[in-house]
Scaffold this motif. Sequence first.
Motif, mmCIF file in Angstrom:
data_model
loop_
_atom_site.group_PDB
_atom_site.id
_atom_site.type_symbol
_atom_site.label_atom_id
_atom_site.label_comp_id
_atom_site.label_asym_id
_atom_site.label_seq_id
_atom_site.Cartn_x
_atom_site.Cartn_y
_atom_site.Cartn_z
ATOM 1 N N LYS A 109 11.932 48.061 4.429
ATOM 2 C CA LYS A 109 11.310 47.548 3.213
ATOM 3 C C LYS A 109 11.354 45.625 3.670
ATOM 4 C CE LYS A 109 9.241 48.339 -0.400
ATOM 5 N NZ LYS A 109 9.372 48.508 -1.506
ATOM 6 N N GLY A 110 11.842 45.235 5.010
ATOM 7 C CA GLY A 110 12.511 44.159 4.599
ATOM 8 C C GLY A 110 10.952 42.978 4.877
ATOM 9 N N GLU A 111 10.128 43.332 4.556
ATOM 10 C CA GLU A 111 8.758 41.868 4.514
ATOM 11 C C GLU A 111 8.787 40.978 3.794
ATOM 12 O OE1 GLU A 111 6.572 44.827 2.057
ATOM 13 O OE2 GLU A 111 6.740 45.723 2.944
ATOM 14 N N SER A 112 8.380 39.921 4.141
ATOM 15 C CA SER A 112 8.443 38.725 3.592
ATOM 16 C C SER A 112 7.428 38.830 2.559
ATOM 17 C CB SER A 112 9.238 37.478 4.659
ATOM 18 O OG SER A 112 8.793 36.398 3.813
ATOM 19 N N TYR A 113 7.768 38.720 0.980
ATOM 20 C CA TYR A 113 6.522 38.148 0.003
ATOM 21 C C TYR A 113 6.542 36.548 0.095
ATOM 22 C CZ TYR A 113 7.466 43.186 -1.006
ATOM 23 O OH TYR A 113 7.304 44.453 -0.684
ATOM 24 N N ALA A 114 5.298 36.299 -0.008
ATOM 25 C CA ALA A 114 4.705 35.160 -0.053
ATOM 26 C C ALA A 114 5.045 34.649 -1.906
ATOM 27 C CB ALA A 114 3.130 34.711 -0.342
ATOM 28 N N ASP A 115 4.419 35.215 -2.745
ATOM 29 C CA ASP A 115 5.136 34.680 -4.036
ATOM 30 C C ASP A 115 6.766 34.725 -4.504
ATOM 31 O OD1 ASP A 115 4.788 34.330 -6.562
ATOM 32 O OD2 ASP A 115 4.426 37.116 -7.429
ATOM 33 N N PRO A 116 7.134 33.595 -4.869
ATOM 34 C CA PRO A 116 8.575 33.822 -5.017
ATOM 35 C C PRO A 116 9.402 35.029 -5.400
ATOM 36 C CG PRO A 116 7.090 31.468 -5.407
ATOM 37 C CD PRO A 116 6.714 32.667 -4.905
ATOM 38 N N ILE A 117 8.651 34.847 -6.673
ATOM 39 C CA ILE A 117 8.390 36.083 -8.070
ATOM 40 C C ILE A 117 9.217 37.346 -6.945
ATOM 41 C CG2 ILE A 117 8.519 37.348 -10.172
ATOM 42 C CD1 ILE A 117 7.268 34.521 -10.854
ATOM 43 N N ASP A 118 7.968 38.050 -6.482
ATOM 44 C CA ASP A 118 8.637 38.758 -6.146
ATOM 45 C C ASP A 118 9.108 39.411 -4.246
ATOM 46 O OD1 ASP A 118 6.239 40.294 -7.272
ATOM 47 O OD2 ASP A 118 5.003 39.838 -5.858
ATOM 48 N N ARG A 119 9.716 38.153 -4.268
ATOM 49 C CA ARG A 119 10.742 37.774 -3.201
ATOM 50 C C ARG A 119 12.158 37.365 -3.853
ATOM 51 N NH1 ARG A 119 10.863 32.574 -1.181
ATOM 52 N NH2 ARG A 119 8.172 32.620 -0.613
ATOM 53 N N ALA A 120 12.247 36.862 -5.079
ATOM 54 C CA ALA A 120 13.800 36.887 -5.694
ATOM 55 C C ALA A 120 13.668 38.247 -6.158
ATOM 56 C CB ALA A 120 13.459 36.150 -6.975
ATOM 57 N N SER A 121 12.467 39.091 -7.038
ATOM 58 C CA SER A 121 12.273 40.900 -7.107
ATOM 59 C C SER A 121 13.277 41.566 -6.254
ATOM 60 C CB SER A 121 11.586 40.976 -7.630
ATOM 61 O OG SER A 121 11.516 42.715 -8.431
ATOM 62 N N GLN A 122 13.198 41.282 -5.147
ATOM 63 C CA GLN A 122 12.883 42.261 -3.849
ATOM 64 C C GLN A 122 14.674 41.919 -3.370
ATOM 65 O OE1 GLN A 122 11.590 41.395 0.252
ATOM 66 N NE2 GLN A 122 11.511 43.244 0.419
ATOM 67 N N GLU A 123 14.801 40.511 -3.025
ATOM 68 C CA GLU A 123 16.190 39.758 -2.866
ATOM 69 C C GLU A 123 17.351 40.876 -3.841
ATOM 70 O OE1 GLU A 123 15.844 36.107 -2.166
ATOM 71 O OE2 GLU A 123 15.046 35.939 -0.573
ATOM 72 N N GLU A 124 17.282 40.648 -5.485
ATOM 73 C CA GLU A 124 17.614 41.235 -6.020
ATOM 74 C C GLU A 124 18.320 43.072 -6.165
ATOM 75 O OE1 GLU A 124 20.179 41.735 -9.679
ATOM 76 O OE2 GLU A 124 19.871 40.064 -8.756
ATOM 77 N N GLU A 125 16.767 43.256 -6.078
ATOM 78 C CA GLU A 125 17.266 44.845 -5.840
ATOM 79 C C GLU A 125 18.079 45.038 -4.448
ATOM 80 O OE1 GLU A 125 14.278 48.043 -4.619
ATOM 81 O OE2 GLU A 125 13.581 46.725 -4.737
ATOM 82 N N PHE A 126 17.625 44.923 -3.080
ATOM 83 C CA PHE A 126 18.668 44.949 -1.897
ATOM 84 C C PHE A 126 20.152 44.174 -2.292
ATOM 85 C CE2 PHE A 126 14.928 44.065 0.930
ATOM 86 C CZ PHE A 126 14.382 45.184 0.633
ATOM 87 N N ALA A 127 20.463 43.211 -3.380
ATOM 88 C CA ALA A 127 21.976 42.769 -3.698
ATOM 89 C C ALA A 127 22.093 43.892 -4.767
ATOM 90 C CB ALA A 127 21.277 41.830 -4.309
ATOM 91 N N PHE A 128 22.000 44.869 -5.615
ATOM 92 C CA PHE A 128 21.990 46.094 -6.415
ATOM 93 C C PHE A 128 22.459 46.616 -5.566
ATOM 94 C CE2 PHE A 128 21.094 49.714 -8.393
ATOM 95 C CZ PHE A 128 22.268 49.755 -10.124
ATOM 96 N N GLU A 129 21.535 47.496 -4.525
ATOM 97 C CA GLU A 129 21.802 48.165 -3.563
ATOM 98 C C GLU A 129 22.860 48.183 -2.930
ATOM 99 O OE1 GLU A 129 18.521 50.204 -1.150
ATOM 100 O OE2 GLU A 129 17.411 49.412 -3.072
ATOM 101 N N LEU A 130 22.851 46.940 -2.332
ATOM 102 C CA LEU A 130 24.316 47.139 -1.646
ATOM 103 C C LEU A 130 25.757 46.743 -1.751
ATOM 104 C CD1 LEU A 130 22.520 43.526 0.638
ATOM 105 C CD2 LEU A 130 23.610 46.142 1.629
ATOM 106 N N ARG A 131 25.735 46.689 -3.060
ATOM 107 C CA ARG A 131 26.607 46.386 -3.964
ATOM 108 C C ARG A 131 27.667 47.787 -3.986
ATOM 109 N NH1 ARG A 131 24.396 42.395 -7.491
ATOM 110 N NH2 ARG A 131 23.262 43.845 -8.575
ATOM 111 N N THR A 132 26.161 48.547 -4.941
ATOM 112 C CA THR A 132 26.220 50.754 -4.962
ATOM 113 C C THR A 132 27.184 50.492 -3.632
ATOM 114 O OG1 THR A 132 24.637 49.614 -6.482
ATOM 115 C CG2 THR A 132 25.824 52.177 -5.308
ATOM 116 N N ARG A 133 26.617 50.235 -3.106
ATOM 117 C CA ARG A 133 26.912 51.050 -1.135
ATOM 118 C C ARG A 133 28.490 50.289 -1.007
ATOM 119 N NH1 ARG A 133 24.311 53.989 -2.531
ATOM 120 N NH2 ARG A 133 22.224 54.234 -3.050
#
Length: 195
Positions: A109-133
């Motif tokens: 799911k490492g695709e890059s979104y054009a919309d900055p809001i979508d990109r920020a949401s995805q990065e936040e989700e990834f950061a949360f998963e990485l903290r959990t891991r």
Amino acid sequence: MPKKADTKKSTAKKTQAKKAAIKKAPAKKAPAKKAPAKKAPAKKAPARKAPAKKTASRKRSTPISSYKGRKGEKYMSAAMKKHFNAVLIEWREHLREEMQKTFDHLKNKGESYADPIDRASQEEEFAFELRTRDRERKLINKIAGSLEQIKQDDYGYCYACGIEIGVKRLEARPTATHCIDCKTLDEIKEKQLGG
């Protein structure tokens, strides 16, 4: 007497005139109730999935039941050690599977979104998963330490005072290294120093 007849006639004429006026005037209609309009089936917009909150919990695919010792059984007998060894290994394997799922998810799911809001949401989700891991990685290290303690016959005894931690506490937290009394004292000291 002719006057009475005239008044009767004039009253009758007035009444007839009023009736005629009422007939000619458009009657006020009560507002008609509108029938509910038939709604076309609404098209469902694709719902955005909120980031799944995953915890470092001990979810087991095939749960191992709690240890039921025999009457008079010695603390940390071979059967008890075998039970906790199985619990710890299963927990470690579950955490490793979760880490692999996260790795695959981040990779796919490492695709890059054009919309900055979508990109920020995805990065936040990834950061949360990485903290959990990262927390789970630390937990895997604790599990490895507990497995090593089982091999050395030190598992189930408090690091601070050396007494038995207890089966119930180990069932709740298999990586526990302190008895409940020592742990409570540590927490009180932390509150006093930190507060």
